[in-house]
Design an enzyme around this catalytic site. Structure first.
Site, mmCIF file in Angstrom:
data_model
loop_
_atom_site.group_PDB
_atom_site.id
_atom_site.type_symbol
_atom_site.label_atom_id
_atom_site.label_comp_id
_atom_site.label_asym_id
_atom_site.label_seq_id
_atom_site.Cartn_x
_atom_site.Cartn_y
_atom_site.Cartn_z
ATOM 1 N N CYS B 78 68.989 39.960 48.291
ATOM 2 C CA CYS B 78 69.680 38.823 48.558
ATOM 3 C C CYS B 78 70.716 38.366 47.434
ATOM 4 O O CYS B 78 71.860 38.076 47.456
ATOM 5 C CB CYS B 78 68.913 37.649 49.074
ATOM 6 S SG CYS B 78 67.573 37.818 50.337
ATOM 7 N N CYS B 81 74.142 39.943 46.428
ATOM 8 C CA CYS B 81 75.280 39.206 47.035
ATOM 9 C C CYS B 81 75.544 37.739 46.854
ATOM 10 O O CYS B 81 76.442 37.238 46.263
ATOM 11 C CB CYS B 81 75.316 39.555 48.586
ATOM 12 S SG CYS B 81 75.614 41.219 49.028
ATOM 13 N N HIS B 82 74.302 37.041 46.953
ATOM 14 C CA HIS B 82 74.337 35.519 46.907
ATOM 15 C C HIS B 82 74.152 34.930 45.389
ATOM 16 O O HIS B 82 74.062 33.721 45.352
ATOM 17 C CB HIS B 82 73.332 34.967 48.119
ATOM 18 C CG HIS B 82 73.635 35.527 49.363
ATOM 19 N ND1 HIS B 82 74.698 34.684 50.167
ATOM 20 C CD2 HIS B 82 73.092 36.115 50.383
ATOM 21 C CE1 HIS B 82 74.756 35.186 51.317
ATOM 22 N NE2 HIS B 82 73.695 35.992 51.434
ATOM 23 N N CYS B 116 71.238 38.935 57.972
ATOM 24 C CA CYS B 116 71.919 39.751 56.498
ATOM 25 C C CYS B 116 71.305 41.000 56.469
ATOM 26 O O CYS B 116 71.752 41.756 55.681
ATOM 27 C CB CYS B 116 71.499 38.580 55.559
ATOM 28 S SG CYS B 116 72.775 37.988 55.094
ATOM 29 N N CYS B 179 60.455 16.236 76.383
ATOM 30 C CA CYS B 179 60.364 16.011 74.933
ATOM 31 C C CYS B 179 60.676 14.219 74.882
ATOM 32 O O CYS B 179 59.686 13.599 74.109
ATOM 33 C CB CYS B 179 61.321 16.739 74.243
ATOM 34 S SG CYS B 179 61.137 18.591 74.267
ATOM 35 N N CYS B 182 57.892 11.459 75.282
ATOM 36 C CA CYS B 182 57.222 10.876 74.133
ATOM 37 C C CYS B 182 58.333 10.666 72.913
ATOM 38 O O CYS B 182 57.807 9.700 72.165
ATOM 39 C CB CYS B 182 56.166 12.177 73.514
ATOM 40 S SG CYS B 182 54.875 12.277 74.578
ATOM 41 N N HIS B 183 59.149 11.368 72.379
ATOM 42 C CA HIS B 183 59.662 11.350 71.015
ATOM 43 C C HIS B 183 60.902 10.540 71.014
ATOM 44 O O HIS B 183 61.371 10.309 70.071
ATOM 45 C CB HIS B 183 59.905 12.989 70.671
ATOM 46 C CG HIS B 183 58.861 13.487 70.637
ATOM 47 N ND1 HIS B 183 57.726 13.443 69.638
ATOM 48 C CD2 HIS B 183 58.351 14.758 71.382
ATOM 49 C CE1 HIS B 183 56.831 14.346 69.837
ATOM 50 N NE2 HIS B 183 56.930 15.022 70.826
ATOM 51 N N ARG B 220 56.261 24.868 66.106
ATOM 52 C CA ARG B 220 55.769 23.550 66.441
ATOM 53 C C ARG B 220 56.502 23.067 67.647
ATOM 54 O O ARG B 220 55.734 22.613 68.481
ATOM 55 C CB ARG B 220 56.588 22.519 65.536
ATOM 56 C CG ARG B 220 56.053 20.999 65.659
ATOM 57 C CD ARG B 220 54.637 20.946 65.113
ATOM 58 N NE ARG B 220 54.006 19.573 65.597
ATOM 59 C CZ ARG B 220 53.620 19.492 66.934
ATOM 60 N NH1 ARG B 220 53.786 20.402 67.881
ATOM 61 N NH2 ARG B 220 53.398 18.260 67.369
ATOM 62 N N CYS B 224 53.975 22.131 71.434
ATOM 63 C CA CYS B 224 54.266 21.044 72.324
ATOM 64 C C CYS B 224 54.440 21.852 73.604
ATOM 65 O O CYS B 224 53.913 21.043 74.683
ATOM 66 C CB CYS B 224 55.559 20.146 71.937
ATOM 67 S SG CYS B 224 55.165 18.719 71.202
#
Lengths: 152, 263
Positions: B78, B81-82, B116, B179, B182-183, B220, B224
């Site tokens: 990586c 290039c970066h 990449c 979702c 609840c959220h 995650r 749910c």
């Protein structure tokens, strides 16, 4: 499927049998009729067992106490997303409790209370649960019998 | 004339299906947005705050080693290039998922790393949710720690954000929950005894104590989805990337905490 007073059986009986081959214990959904905001008749034709009902309510797998708290001193992990169940037997009749367990969305389409005895109108249900109600008719009756005893 | 123009305009908007629906009223105002951090116990907060106790920092250290490791048929790292990630990757995670012109759609940070690898290192993709991809993603995201989430403004991306929002609002599974139920509507309450929280994406990859490991936002989300007893989406599925996009737009301006610790 449009909701009717007799939601699954009746005209759709043959279809229900074809569509629900894996229903727990080979049981198809029992028909019921709604009177006002209640289901007056027992889903099984028999009274539930309150002691069994209490065990079902405190078993997290049945999801009740994820959202509700209540007179369950042995369980420290109760939710507060929904009303405390203490005294629920004073607030509602047996028939009202039964409809609220079977299909609370019929009374309030925006409710977060799942419909514990309904298999239609659901989207993307996981295969393991597909075509099955969350609770059986007998489990509903046991829980109704238990909730009716919560008078304080 | 103005009234007529307004009526014509609103009819057009309705016809185009872009009117504000009632659901939008339940979205959390910017002033009330809260990181999952604010719901945690003092002990868990302290674990995140101190880099010597934050278990996610191991991922950062291992990610840095992977950043500098040559690989693939091109035998490139990586860094070839970066160069220094502390410079080149600063702010990158704060604007992901981002638009990929070749694919014509959004890619998340894990997918960008694998693109990449394919395009520049001629290397095989790193598998989702395995240690190397999590560590490299954590290292890249940690370079934006403390920076505000600033979603990619590419116009071509906006339909995907809208799809993510639709999914967030859509009830599914045997428990028939979206979702938002609840959220957006119940984030100040508790499921069993756990804080529901606002579902903010500002700490990923996180070290979750429940997992005893680092994990991605998609992991995650899949938790749910299993919880509401719905069919799950595979890692990298467009639906999950769209959900990530919407979550990041919903968290605009919140500082990144990667690697966050969560209970």
């Amino acid at each position: 499927m449009a909701r009717s007073a007799i939601p699954v059986v009746g005209g759709c009986f043959a279809l229900a049998l074809l569509a629900l081959p894996r229903l727990a214990g080979g049981e198809e959904l029992k028909s019921y009729s709604v009177t006002g905001d209640a289901i007056v008749e027992s889903l099984t034709g028999e009274a539930g067992d309150a002691a069994r009902g209490r065990k079902l309510v405190v078993d997290r797998a049945n999801t009740c106490i994820l959202c509700h708290s209540g007179p369950f001193p042995e369980d420290k992990f109760q939710g507060d997303l929904a009303p405390n169940l203490s005294g629920v037997g004073n607030r509602w009749s047996v028939g009202q409790l039964r409809l609220r367990l079977v299909d609370a969305s019929r009374l309030n389409p925006g409710t977060i209370m799942p419909s514990y005895y309904r298999v239609d109108g659901l989207d993307r249900v996981a295969k393991a649960w597909s075509g099955k109600p969350i609770l059986s008719a007998r489990q509903i009756e046991d829980i109704v019998a238990y909730l009716a005893t919560l008078r304080d | 004339m103005k009234v007529v123009a307004a009526i014509v305009l609103s009819s057009l908007l309705i016809a185009a299906g872009i009117v504000l629906r009632p659901l939008i009223a339940t979205e959390i105002p910017a002033s009330e947005r809260r990181s999952g951090y604010t719901f945690m116990s003092p002990d868990t907060k302290a674990m995140q705050d101190d880099d010597t106790t934050n278990p996610g920092m191991l991922g950062v250290i291992e990610g840095e080693a992977l950043w500098n490791r040559k690989g693939g048929s091109a035998d490139k790292s990586c860094a070839d290039c970066h160069h220094d990630a502390k410079v080149s990757m600063k702010g990158v995670a704060a604007r992901y998922p981002s638009y990929d012109k070749v694919l014509g759609g959004p890619v998340n940070l894990e997918q960008r790393i694998n693109l990449c690898r394919a395009r520049h290192q001629q290397a095989d993709p790193l598998p989702y949710e395995k240690h190397d991809l999590l560590a490299l993603t954590t290292y890249v995201a940690e370079q934006s720690r403390g920076m505000p989430i600033t979603p990619d403004p590419t116009p071509e991306l906006q339909p995907f954000v809208a799809k993510g929002r639709d999914l967030f609002m859509h009830r599914q599974g045997q428990l028939n929950l979206a979702c938002t139920n609840c959220h957006d509507d119940n984030w100040d309450k508790h499921l069993a005894s756990s804080a529901v929280t606002q579902g903010m994406p500002n700490g990923y990859p996180i070290y979750r104590l429940d997992w005893q490991s680092l994990g991605s936002l998609q992991r995650r989300l899949r938790n749910c989805i299993t919880g509401v007893r719905a069919q799950n989406y595979d890692y990298g599925a467009p639906e999950l990337v769209e959900l990530e996009l919407y979550l990041m737009s919903r968290a605009r301006g919140m500082p990144l905490e990667t690697p966050a610790v969560r209970p």
